[in-house]
Design a protein around this motif. Structure first.
Motif, mmCIF file in Angstrom:
data_model
loop_
_atom_site.group_PDB
_atom_site.id
_atom_site.type_symbol
_atom_site.label_atom_id
_atom_site.label_comp_id
_atom_site.label_asym_id
_atom_site.label_seq_id
_atom_site.Cartn_x
_atom_site.Cartn_y
_atom_site.Cartn_z
ATOM 1 N N GLY A 99 0.825 -1.211 0.100
ATOM 2 C CA GLY A 99 0.055 -0.074 0.035
ATOM 3 C C GLY A 99 0.727 1.236 -0.162
ATOM 4 O O GLY A 99 1.655 1.550 -0.666
ATOM 5 N N PHE A 100 0.363 2.326 0.732
ATOM 6 C CA PHE A 100 1.125 3.631 0.835
ATOM 7 C C PHE A 100 2.322 3.579 1.066
ATOM 8 O O PHE A 100 3.161 4.635 0.629
ATOM 9 C CB PHE A 100 0.067 4.522 1.814
ATOM 10 C CG PHE A 100 0.516 4.300 3.230
ATOM 11 C CD1 PHE A 100 1.613 5.068 3.822
ATOM 12 C CD2 PHE A 100 0.093 3.268 4.128
ATOM 13 C CE1 PHE A 100 1.661 5.175 5.147
ATOM 14 C CE2 PHE A 100 0.491 3.049 5.346
ATOM 15 C CZ PHE A 100 1.344 4.068 5.987
ATOM 16 N N THR A 101 3.078 2.366 1.897
ATOM 17 C CA THR A 101 4.357 2.686 2.223
ATOM 18 C C THR A 101 5.170 2.363 0.957
ATOM 19 O O THR A 101 6.427 2.549 1.156
ATOM 20 C CB THR A 101 4.794 1.403 3.207
ATOM 21 O OG1 THR A 101 4.368 0.251 2.685
ATOM 22 C CG2 THR A 101 3.490 1.723 4.716
ATOM 23 N N GLN A 102 4.653 1.919 0.026
ATOM 24 C CA GLN A 102 5.567 1.616 -1.061
ATOM 25 C C GLN A 102 5.628 2.902 -2.037
ATOM 26 O O GLN A 102 6.442 2.809 -2.948
ATOM 27 C CB GLN A 102 5.061 0.434 -2.127
ATOM 28 C CG GLN A 102 5.056 -0.784 -1.294
ATOM 29 C CD GLN A 102 4.319 -1.950 -2.063
ATOM 30 O OE1 GLN A 102 3.248 -1.890 -2.441
ATOM 31 N NE2 GLN A 102 4.997 -2.867 -2.456
ATOM 32 N N ASP A 103 4.981 4.019 -1.926
ATOM 33 C CA ASP A 103 4.712 5.161 -2.713
ATOM 34 C C ASP A 103 6.059 6.024 -2.145
ATOM 35 O O ASP A 103 6.724 5.985 -1.251
ATOM 36 C CB ASP A 103 3.479 6.113 -2.497
ATOM 37 C CG ASP A 103 2.343 5.331 -2.856
ATOM 38 O OD1 ASP A 103 2.502 4.667 -3.891
ATOM 39 O OD2 ASP A 103 1.180 5.626 -2.291
ATOM 40 N N LYS A 104 6.455 6.884 -2.973
ATOM 41 C CA LYS A 104 7.587 7.735 -3.070
ATOM 42 C C LYS A 104 7.135 8.904 -2.049
ATOM 43 O O LYS A 104 6.376 9.520 -2.225
ATOM 44 C CB LYS A 104 8.273 8.104 -4.090
ATOM 45 C CG LYS A 104 8.688 6.783 -5.074
ATOM 46 C CD LYS A 104 9.795 6.246 -4.481
ATOM 47 C CE LYS A 104 10.329 4.997 -5.550
ATOM 48 N NZ LYS A 104 11.094 4.170 -4.775
ATOM 49 N N PRO A 105 8.090 9.231 -1.139
ATOM 50 C CA PRO A 105 9.330 8.577 -0.829
ATOM 51 C C PRO A 105 8.937 7.118 0.338
ATOM 52 O O PRO A 105 7.991 7.350 0.921
ATOM 53 C CB PRO A 105 10.038 9.517 0.232
ATOM 54 C CG PRO A 105 8.954 10.316 0.872
ATOM 55 C CD PRO A 105 7.994 10.658 -0.360
ATOM 56 N N GLU A 106 9.544 6.060 -0.005
ATOM 57 C CA GLU A 106 8.970 4.855 0.376
ATOM 58 C C GLU A 106 9.520 4.677 1.994
ATOM 59 O O GLU A 106 10.441 5.086 2.579
ATOM 60 C CB GLU A 106 9.664 3.768 -0.246
ATOM 61 C CG GLU A 106 9.330 2.376 -0.165
ATOM 62 C CD GLU A 106 9.925 1.252 -0.769
ATOM 63 O OE1 GLU A 106 9.705 0.167 -0.843
ATOM 64 O OE2 GLU A 106 10.728 1.768 -1.970
ATOM 65 N N ILE A 107 8.517 4.178 2.634
ATOM 66 C CA ILE A 107 8.765 3.713 4.032
ATOM 67 C C ILE A 107 9.154 2.230 4.015
ATOM 68 O O ILE A 107 8.336 1.247 3.805
ATOM 69 C CB ILE A 107 7.369 3.989 4.909
ATOM 70 C CG1 ILE A 107 6.961 5.310 4.782
ATOM 71 C CG2 ILE A 107 7.777 3.411 6.071
ATOM 72 C CD1 ILE A 107 5.482 5.620 5.577
#
Length: 513
Positions: free
Chosen positions: A392-400
């Motif tokens: 999910g959102f953790t893969q969007d940039k900047p990545e978590i």
């Protein structure tokens, strides 16, 4: 707006603790139209008792808050929303380059630390007549008091010792950096020693700055907008015949101090009689007749660590209220407040166990939403974030990534600030009168709030971590399109939580306010 916040004695530190929790939740003062205002606070702790455990806890919280805020927003002062968005600075931070002040929130009281009071006043050098006079004014116990534990409930000691305040390098630097649009707020108790004595002395020296040629901004200080919180008796202590501290003395000390404040700080014209003009623009009073759980009777030698109390939480709200009062309602001329404002606080429901719904409408409207959002974000970060990394959102940039869990930001947030936050909530829940805004016995979002229930369908609650993740994914996609965060991973996480939860609580919960 910039506020110089003087925290006097143990109560000053104890009120700062809930204020930091409110600021961490993203609560701001608001302008006349109800919009949040950017704010920088410069806390100055005035307390000779450096071993005070309440002081040390507050000092740690201030440093952790400052580190978290720096990682999120850098030096930007104009942030108007979001967790940790109010800037916290030391006095050293705001001074021009070259200042020799230590980077600390603690006021240096070296002239009295580690000294007995009799040594401070030079008792042994006095002639017989003056020694006799000093012995009439001060008991043997007071003369023998070592002042690094504070003034042990004796404002007559504090009023003498704290007069060195005006001659300190800290006061000179504060005076020279103070600007016309800045404000001052003083937090103190009235039934002890350090707070009861320190409050009028600080006000006197600020208002009398016009007579000090060494101060550049003495006119601005004389006309400064000053607010003050006077904390009335609210906690109980165990009876100890060997201690100079007794709850039985709290009321008599309060009455004596109130008479002095009336004549020297907060006088008004009453019944056609001219009384001294107020030196304070806005004066707040808070206390509770319901005795707290009895605290250990510690005059100072064992550190003084009191459980958090509802009165301190309410007292912290007075700081935000003062900052929301328009300038034209806080008029000052020649060091006197022309139209002083006086406020007390009353609960909507007089109960022994309170939730967020038991405060007045003004309080509920200004704090409930942010306090709820912060607690839910705390639950997510501490109980769910690790499981969501890689989807999910953790893969969007900047990545978590998992590497984020090893950063100093994450450690300070979770291992320090969040631990202190939960401890504060536990102490509030266990005290009397108790404040229980959240259910600390579960990590389920659907059961997290006290007296505030989530909307539900026929099958299950509509708020859980899966629901929150879906909402975070949606908010993150919009942020990616906007290019909101650059490379700031920590800001991305905290801001997404703030914005997502802002929408979810309206959609998923009944009656936050």
């Amino acid at each position: 707006m910039r506020l110089f916040l003087f925290l006097v004695g143990g109560t000053g530190s104890r009120v700062m603790r809930p204020l930091l929790m409110q600021l961490a939740a993203g609560i701001h003062p608001v302008d006349e139209s109800g919009r949040p205002m950017p704010l920088e606070i410069v806390p100055i702790i005035v307390d000779p008792h450096k071993a005070n455990e309440d002081l040390k806890r507050t000092d740690n919280l201030l440093r952790w808050y400052k580190q978290i805020r720096q990682a999120l927003y850098g030096e930007d002062v104009d942030v108007k929303r979001g967790f940790y968005s109010v800037k916290i600075s030391t006095l050293s931070d705001i001074l021009p380059n070259g200042s020799n002040l230590s980077d600390t929130f603690l006021f240096n009281m070296g002239a009295i630390e580690s000294k007995k009071f009799q040594d401070f006043i030079g008792y042994s050098t006095l002639d017989t007549a003056n020694q006799a006079l000093a012995s009439m004014l001060f008991s043997n116990y007071q003369l023998d008091t070592k002042m690094d534990i504070g003034f042990v409930g004796s404002p007559n000691i504090g009023s003498v010792a704290l007069n060195q305040f005006k001659d300190s390098e800290e006061f000179r630097q504060f005076s020279n950096v103070f600007q016309k649009n800045d404000r001052i707020f003083i937090v103190s108790s009235i039934f002890g020693g350090t707070g009861a004595a320190g409050y009028p002395i600080i006000v006197k020296n600020i208002r009398n700055a016009a007579n000090n040629a060494m101060i550049n901004n003495r006119g601005d200080l004389r006309d400064a907008r000053i607010g003050a919180l006077t904390v009335l008796p609210y906690f109980n202590v165990q009876q100890d015949e060997n201690s100079p501290i007794s709850r039985a003395d709290f009321i008599s000390k309060t009455k004596s101090a109130l008479f002095y404040y009336h004549d020297n700080l907060t006088g008004l014209r009453q019944n056609g009689v001219d009384l001294p003009l107020s030196k304070i623009n806005a004066c707040y009073y808070v206390g509770d007749e319901v005795p707290s759980n009895p605290y250990f009777n510690d005059p100072g030698g064992n550190g003084q660590r009191n459980d958090a109390h509802l009165v301190e939480y309410v007292g912290a709200l007075s700081v935000l209220d003062f900052l929301s009062i328009p300038d034209d309602q806080l008029q000052t001329s020649d060091g006197n407040a022309l139209n002083p404002i006086y406020k007390e606080y009353g609960l909507a429901n007089d109960k022994m166990t309170l939730s967020l719904k038991d405060f007045g409408l003004t309080t509920r409207s200004s704090v409930n939403r942010q306090m709820v959002k912060f607690y839910l974000s705390y639950l997510y970060v501490t109980h769910q974030l690790k499981s969501d990394i890689g989807r999910g959102f953790t893969q969007d940039k900047p990545e978590i990534t998992n590497g984020f869990l090893s950063t100093s930001f994450y450690a300070t947030l979770t291992a320090n600030f969040y631990v202190a936050y939960r401890q504060w909530l536990k102490e509030m829940r266990g005290n009397q009168r108790s404040f229980v805004p959240f259910n600390l016995d579960t990590d389920k979002l659907s059961e997290a709030l006290t007296d505030i229930t989530p909307k539900s369908s026929f099958f299950k609650s509509t708020i859980d971590y899966k629901t929150l993740l879906a909402a975070l994914n949606k908010e993150s996609q919009q942020a990616v399109r906007n290019g909101d965060y650059g490379s700031k991973v920590a800001l991305r996480l905290m801001d997404l939580l703030d914005k997502t939860l802002d929408k979810l609580i309206d959609e998923k919960y009944n009656g936050i306010i």
